[in-house]
Each structure stands twice: as structure tokens, then as C-alpha cells.
Design an enzyme around this catalytic site. Structure first.
Site, PDB file in Angstrom:
ATOM      1  N   GLY A 113      60.773 -26.282  68.723  1.00  0.00           N
ATOM      2  CA  GLY A 113      61.565 -25.257  68.037  1.00  0.00           C
ATOM      3  C   GLY A 113      62.972 -25.748  67.740  1.00  0.00           C
ATOM      4  O   GLY A 113      63.170 -26.872  67.265  1.00  0.00           O
ATOM      5  N   GLU A 140      53.773 -51.615  54.980  1.00  0.00           N
ATOM      6  CA  GLU A 140      52.514 -52.381  54.898  1.00  0.00           C
ATOM      7  C   GLU A 140      51.510 -51.702  53.969  1.00  0.00           C
ATOM      8  O   GLU A 140      50.299 -51.782  54.164  1.00  0.00           O
ATOM      9  CB  GLU A 140      51.863 -52.556  56.289  1.00  0.00           C
ATOM     10  CG  GLU A 140      52.766 -53.005  57.406  1.00  0.00           C
ATOM     11  CD  GLU A 140      53.252 -54.434  57.262  1.00  0.00           C
ATOM     12  OE1 GLU A 140      52.510 -55.275  56.731  1.00  0.00           O
ATOM     13  OE2 GLU A 140      54.395 -54.695  57.667  1.00  0.00           O
ATOM     14  N   PRO A 144      63.708 -54.322  44.428  1.00  0.00           N
ATOM     15  CA  PRO A 144      64.122 -53.035  43.845  1.00  0.00           C
ATOM     16  C   PRO A 144      63.081 -52.478  42.857  1.00  0.00           C
ATOM     17  O   PRO A 144      62.833 -51.278  42.830  1.00  0.00           O
ATOM     18  CB  PRO A 144      65.437 -53.377  43.128  1.00  0.00           C
ATOM     19  CG  PRO A 144      65.977 -54.564  43.857  1.00  0.00           C
ATOM     20  CD  PRO A 144      64.785 -55.342  44.352  1.00  0.00           C
TER      21      PRO A 144
HETATM   22  C1  LIG Z   1      62.779 -49.403  57.441  1.00  0.00           C
HETATM   23  C2  LIG Z   1      61.967 -50.166  56.435  1.00  0.00           C
HETATM   24  C3  LIG Z   1      61.573 -51.470  56.699  1.00  0.00           C
HETATM   25  C4  LIG Z   1      60.869 -52.215  55.750  1.00  0.00           C
HETATM   26  N1  LIG Z   1      60.563 -53.530  56.011  1.00  0.00           N
HETATM   27  C5  LIG Z   1      60.011 -54.293  55.021  1.00  0.00           C
HETATM   28  C6  LIG Z   1      59.824 -55.711  55.194  1.00  0.00           C
HETATM   29  O1  LIG Z   1      60.142 -56.257  56.255  1.00  0.00           O
HETATM   30  N2  LIG Z   1      59.313 -56.428  54.172  1.00  0.00           N
HETATM   31  C7  LIG Z   1      58.967 -55.857  52.971  1.00  0.00           C
HETATM   32  O2  LIG Z   1      58.532 -56.572  52.080  1.00  0.00           O
HETATM   33  N3  LIG Z   1      59.114 -54.503  52.778  1.00  0.00           N
HETATM   34  C8  LIG Z   1      59.629 -53.731  53.762  1.00  0.00           C
HETATM   35  N4  LIG Z   1      59.804 -52.372  53.569  1.00  0.00           N
HETATM   36  C9  LIG Z   1      59.379 -51.770  52.313  1.00  0.00           C
HETATM   37  C10 LIG Z   1      58.050 -51.029  52.433  1.00  0.00           C
HETATM   38  O3  LIG Z   1      57.015 -51.924  52.680  1.00  0.00           O
HETATM   39  C11 LIG Z   1      57.871 -50.255  51.122  1.00  0.00           C
HETATM   40  O4  LIG Z   1      58.632 -49.091  51.292  1.00  0.00           O
HETATM   41  C12 LIG Z   1      56.463 -49.916  50.805  1.00  0.00           C
HETATM   42  O5  LIG Z   1      55.802 -51.070  50.372  1.00  0.00           O
HETATM   43  C13 LIG Z   1      56.332 -48.848  49.731  1.00  0.00           C
HETATM   44  O6  LIG Z   1      57.237 -49.054  48.702  1.00  0.00           O
HETATM   45  P1  LIG Z   1      58.107 -47.845  48.123  1.00  0.00           P
HETATM   46  O7  LIG Z   1      58.439 -46.976  49.257  1.00  0.00           O
HETATM   47  O8  LIG Z   1      59.255 -48.357  47.341  1.00  0.00           O
HETATM   48  O9  LIG Z   1      57.102 -47.066  47.203  1.00  0.00           O
HETATM   49  P2  LIG Z   1      56.706 -47.220  45.665  1.00  0.00           P
HETATM   50  O10 LIG Z   1      55.913 -48.466  45.448  1.00  0.00           O
HETATM   51  O11 LIG Z   1      57.896 -47.009  44.807  1.00  0.00           O
HETATM   52  O12 LIG Z   1      55.754 -45.977  45.541  1.00  0.00           O
HETATM   53  C14 LIG Z   1      56.241 -44.625  45.580  1.00  0.00           C
HETATM   54  C15 LIG Z   1      55.066 -43.685  45.747  1.00  0.00           C
HETATM   55  O13 LIG Z   1      54.138 -43.883  44.678  1.00  0.00           O
HETATM   56  C16 LIG Z   1      52.860 -44.213  45.196  1.00  0.00           C
HETATM   57  N5  LIG Z   1      52.189 -45.223  44.359  1.00  0.00           N
HETATM   58  C17 LIG Z   1      52.710 -46.375  43.843  1.00  0.00           C
HETATM   59  N6  LIG Z   1      51.765 -47.048  43.164  1.00  0.00           N
HETATM   60  C18 LIG Z   1      50.626 -46.318  43.254  1.00  0.00           C
HETATM   61  C19 LIG Z   1      49.280 -46.483  42.751  1.00  0.00           C
HETATM   62  N7  LIG Z   1      48.918 -47.536  42.030  1.00  0.00           N
HETATM   63  N8  LIG Z   1      48.380 -45.522  43.050  1.00  0.00           N
HETATM   64  C20 LIG Z   1      48.715 -44.445  43.785  1.00  0.00           C
HETATM   65  N9  LIG Z   1      49.959 -44.233  44.280  1.00  0.00           N
HETATM   66  C21 LIG Z   1      50.894 -45.154  44.006  1.00  0.00           C
HETATM   67  C22 LIG Z   1      53.082 -44.761  46.586  1.00  0.00           C
HETATM   68  O14 LIG Z   1      51.954 -44.565  47.420  1.00  0.00           O
HETATM   69  C23 LIG Z   1      54.288 -43.940  47.062  1.00  0.00           C
HETATM   70  O15 LIG Z   1      53.817 -42.719  47.571  1.00  0.00           O
HETATM   71  C24 LIG Z   1      60.490 -51.606  54.522  1.00  0.00           C
HETATM   72  C25 LIG Z   1      60.851 -50.272  54.266  1.00  0.00           C
HETATM   73  C26 LIG Z   1      61.598 -49.567  55.185  1.00  0.00           C
HETATM   74  C27 LIG Z   1      61.995 -48.154  54.852  1.00  0.00           C
END
Ligand SMILES: Cc1cc2nc3c(=O)[nH]c(=O)nc-3n(C[C@H](O)[C@H](O)[C@H](O)COP(=O)(O)OP(=O)(O)OC[C@H]3O[C@@H](n4cnc5c(N)ncnc54)[C@H](O)[C@@H]3O)c2cc1C
Length: 382
Positions: free
Chosen positions: A339, A363, A128
Site C-alpha cells: 500500500g 536482452e 540511439p
Molecule cells: C539499465 C539498462 C542497461 C542496458 N544494458 C545494455 C547493454 O549492456 N548492452 C546493450 O547493447 N544494450 C543495453 N541496454 C539496452 C536494452 O537492451 C534495450 O533497451 C532493449 O534492447 C530494447 O530497446 P528499446 O528499449 O530501445 O526498445 P525499441 O527497440 O525502441 O522498442 C520499443 C518497443 O517497441 C517494440 N518493438 C520494436 N520492434 C518490434 C517488432 N519488430 N515487433 C514487435 N514489437 C517491436 C519493443 O518490444 C518495445 O516494446 C540496456 C538498457 C537499460 C535500460
């Protein structure tokens, strides 16, 4: 330079394509609608060797290599991105972590089941409060006698509520960031571990995603992968393969957008002409065809380098970044071509639209790929 695929690559592509036409495409929309996790189909995929190509024969692999694996990912994602998400757990980050970093006992115990599809894998990093910031992981693993005791929770984990065995990252030294992180093998039925499916997701609804909650969960000492404090390096080692895999899934969904656009532009008529005859629609189609073609070259190059056992981290990052962004552009282009019918369940474009954004987040987000690419170019690699 040879751009032709080898016979074995063509064979596996044709096998997956046929499988998708018969077993996936007829059900893909319904699975998404009903949030059906097609466990039996995943087992069949394992039986057909879809997960086996990057692995040594002694663990049940076919040794066909990474390019073969990438072609499987591309073809599956063309049919159903939800289903293709399982591929990474069965042949990407999860088993690659074990192959590259596990002990012989760990590999023998876990790899054959995952590669054959009999067992479902997972790769649990995200929490989280820690997603992009992997070193900020808060789940703790404290050694107590013969076991590590895990407390904390993971979020957005593929196969969270269905996995049999997988890889999980936790802090063995919570006072440290990167150096406090360790990797463990967890099993779905361990006491103190609860997998909870996230319901009513925007897209990829046929893929099981959710939370893994640890409450005094005892993980045997022998399930530590490598040594304490090596978790960050271990995660990085397999992400090169995970990035190539998600790049291939991006390529597949991008190709599906191209296919759908060409079909529709050749079928729909306005002003007494096929809508493909209008120059503005031709521009959309030309852009997406060119960009998906470029994605394919980048993705195949990354896999080819992996097959040559040459460094491919930067190339996998470039492929992931370009192919995922190109897939988003292709799907938006396809939505413009369709569309109002983008909103109709008669066409697949609505599903592609809901699914594609995951490609730029999973990833490592596009921002992170940009940072890595720029740092490498500038010679500032950390
Ligand atoms: C369907 C689904 C399957 C998934 N499966 C897995 C899994 O199997 N295992 C697993 O571990 N995770 C999994 N994930 C999680 C996924 O890997 C994360 O969503 C991803 O790592 C990005 O995290 P976040 O979306 O919470 O973004 P956050 O880390 O909260 O970032 C939010 C935004 O801020 C930007 N940001 C954050 N830090 C920086 C920085 N230092 N510099 C510039 N920009 C920054 C990010 O690029 C993004 O645009 C899954 C997610 C989904 C939706």
C-alpha cells in the site's frame, strides 16, 4: 527426473546468500540513492569465483557450469538488481561471446581478467536508432591498414564509463543489414573512444550505464572476432546465455517481491488482524508464489540444458519471457500488499518497483521473445 540441487550448487547458493547478507543488503538502498557503482564489491565477487562457473579452468574458470552461474544471478538480484547487472558483463554475454567465438589469443588475453573481476567487461549492441533492430546498427568500422576505424555511438551500455575491455558490434559493410555486421573487442582507454555515464536513471542506479562514443577510434585488426560479416550470428550465439542470465535475475527480483510481501503481510495489522489473513491479499501472495516457482523451474531447465550441452535457445527464450513478466506481476502484487508503504524508503519495495521493468526490455523485449517463441512453435524460425 531429479529436482534436487547438487551439493556444489547448494554451496555456491549459500556462499552468495551470505555474501549478500553481509556485503550487499546493508548498502543496496544507499548505493541506489547515491548512484554508487560498487567497484570494490565486484572485485570481491570475482575473487570469490562468482563469475567463474561457466568457464574452463585454463581461463580462470571453475567449470561448475551454467546452473551454478544462474543461481549466483538469482541470489544477487534478490539483494540488488543494480549489482546483479554487472554479472552479465562478467560472466554472461561479454565473456561468452569471446569463449564461443574468439581466437585462442583473444581468449587468453581477455577472459581471465573479466572472469576474475579485475577487469570490467561490456557488450555494446544498442544505439540511439538501433535497439530491437540490431541489423540497423549505424556505427561503422572501416578497415584502414592495420586498424578498423570506428565512428558512431552506442547507448544504454552497461559499464559504458567504467569498462576495461568488451565486445562491440559495428557495420563493416554499411550497405548490408545482418550480413554487414561484425564484432570487435574494444578497450576502454582506446584513443577516440569516450564512455559517458547516464545519470539519474529511474532504477538500477548502482549499475553504470551509458553511451560509448567512437570518433575515428582505431581498433587493431586482430580485435575482430571471427570474420567480417559474422557479427549477427556471433551476437545470437551468446544471447542464449544472456537470456538465461536475465531470466535468473528476473527470478531473483521476483523472489525478493515474494519475500517482502510475506514479511509485510505477517507484520502489518488492520481490523485487528494480520493483513495476510484477508483473502484478497492471500490471492496476490498465492499468485506470486506460484509464478515465481514456475519461473525457477523454467530458468533452471534452461541452465541444465546448457550444462548438458543440449540446444537451449528456445527454452532460454521461454524462461526469459515468463520469468521477466512474472517478476513484473510479483512486484506489482508486492506494491499492492505494501500500500502506501511502497512509497516509503523504509522498505525495499520502491526499489524493486523502479528496477523490475528492465527485465522485460533487456536482452530483447517481451514482444521479441513472444515472436521467437511463436515462430518456433509455428515452425517459421527464420
Ligand atoms: C539499465 C539498462 C542497461 C542496458 N544494458 C545494455 C547493454 O549492456 N548492452 C546493450 O547493447 N544494450 C543495453 N541496454 C539496452 C536494452 O537492451 C534495450 O533497451 C532493449 O534492447 C530494447 O530497446 P528499446 O528499449 O530501445 O526498445 P525499441 O527497440 O525502441 O522498442 C520499443 C518497443 O517497441 C517494440 N518493438 C520494436 N520492434 C518490434 C517488432 N519488430 N515487433 C514487435 N514489437 C517491436 C519493443 O518490444 C518495445 O516494446 C540496456 C538498457 C537499460 C535500460
Amino acid at each position: 527426473m531429479d529436482f534436487d540441487l547438487q551439493t556444489e550448487h547448494i554451496q555456491i547458493r549459500d556462499t552468495v546468500r551470505k555474501f549478500c547478507v553481509n556485503e550487499v543488503i546493508p548498502h543496496a538502498e544507499q548505493w541506489e540513492k547515491d548512484e554508487t557503482f560498487p567497484r570494490d564489491i565486484i572485485k570481491k565477487m570475482g575473487g570469490l569465483g562468482f563469475f567463474a562457473s561457466p568457464f574452463p579452468e585454463k581461463y580462470g574458470g571453475t567449470e561448475l557450469g551454467f546452473l551454478a552461474n544462474i543461481i549466483v544471478a538469482e541470489e544477487l538480484a534478490r539483494a540488488s538488481l543494480g549489482l546483479a547487472c554487472c554479472l552479465n558483463m562478467q560472466s554472461g554475454t561479454c565473456p561468452m561471446t569471446l569463449l564461443l567465438n574468439g581466437s585462442e589469443e583473444q581468449k587468453e588475453k581477455y577472459l581471465p581478467g573479466i572472469i576474475s573481476g579485475e577487469k570490467l567487461g561490456c557488450f555494446a549492441v544498442t544505439e540511439p536508432n538501433a535497439a530491437t533492430d540490431v541489423a540497423g546498427i549505424e556505427t561503422k568500422a572501416i578497415l584502414d591498414g592495420e586498424n578498423y576505424v570506428l565512428n558512431g555511438s552506442k547507448m544504454w551500455i552497461t559499464h559504458a564509463s567504467v569498462f576495461d575491455a568488451g565486445v562491440c558490434f559495428a557495420k563493416t559493410d554499411p550497405s548490408q543489414r545482418h550480413k554487414g555486421l561484425s564484432a570487435f573487442i574494444i578497450e576502454g582507454d582506446m584513443p577516440g573512444l569516450t564512455g559517458i555515464a547516464e545519470k539519474d536513471k529511474l532504477g538500477c542506479r548502482s549499475s553504470d550505464t551509458g553511451q560509448i562514443v567512437f570518433e575515428d577510434c582505431k581498433v587493431p585488426k586482430e580485435n575482430l572476432i571471427g570474420e567480417e560479416g559474422q557479427g549477427f550470428k556471433i551476437a545470437e550465439s551468446s544471447l542464449t546465455y544472456g537470456r538465461a542470465n536475465i531470466a535468473a535475475r528476473s527470478l531473483g527480483i521476483g523472489q525478493a517481491a515474494v519475500d517482502a510481501s510475506i514479511r509485510y503481510a505477517n507484520e502489518r495489522e488492520q481490523f485487528g488482524q494480520k493483513i495476510g489473513a484477508f483473502q484478497m491479499n492471500k490471492q496476490i501472495i498465492a499468485d506470486m508464489v506460484a509464478e515465481i516457482d514456475a519461473s525457477r523451474l523454467l530458468v533452471y531447465r534452461a541452465a541444465w540444458l546448457q550444462d548438458q550441452k543440449r540446444p537451449s535457445s528456445n527454452e532460454s527464450t521461454i524462461a526469459k519471457f515468463y520469468a521477466s513478466e512474472a517478476a513484473v506481476r510479483a512486484v506489482i502484487g508486492a506494491a499492492k500488499i505494501h500500500g502506501a508503504y511502497t512509497y516509503s524508503s523504509e522498505y525495499s519495495i520502491g526499489r524493486l518497483y523502479r528496477d523490475v521493468m528492465l527485465m522485460t526490455a533487456g536482452e530483447g523485449t517481451s514482444n521479441i521473445q513472444r515472436i521467437i517463441i511463436a515462430n518456433n512453435a509455428l515452425g517459421w524460425k527464420k
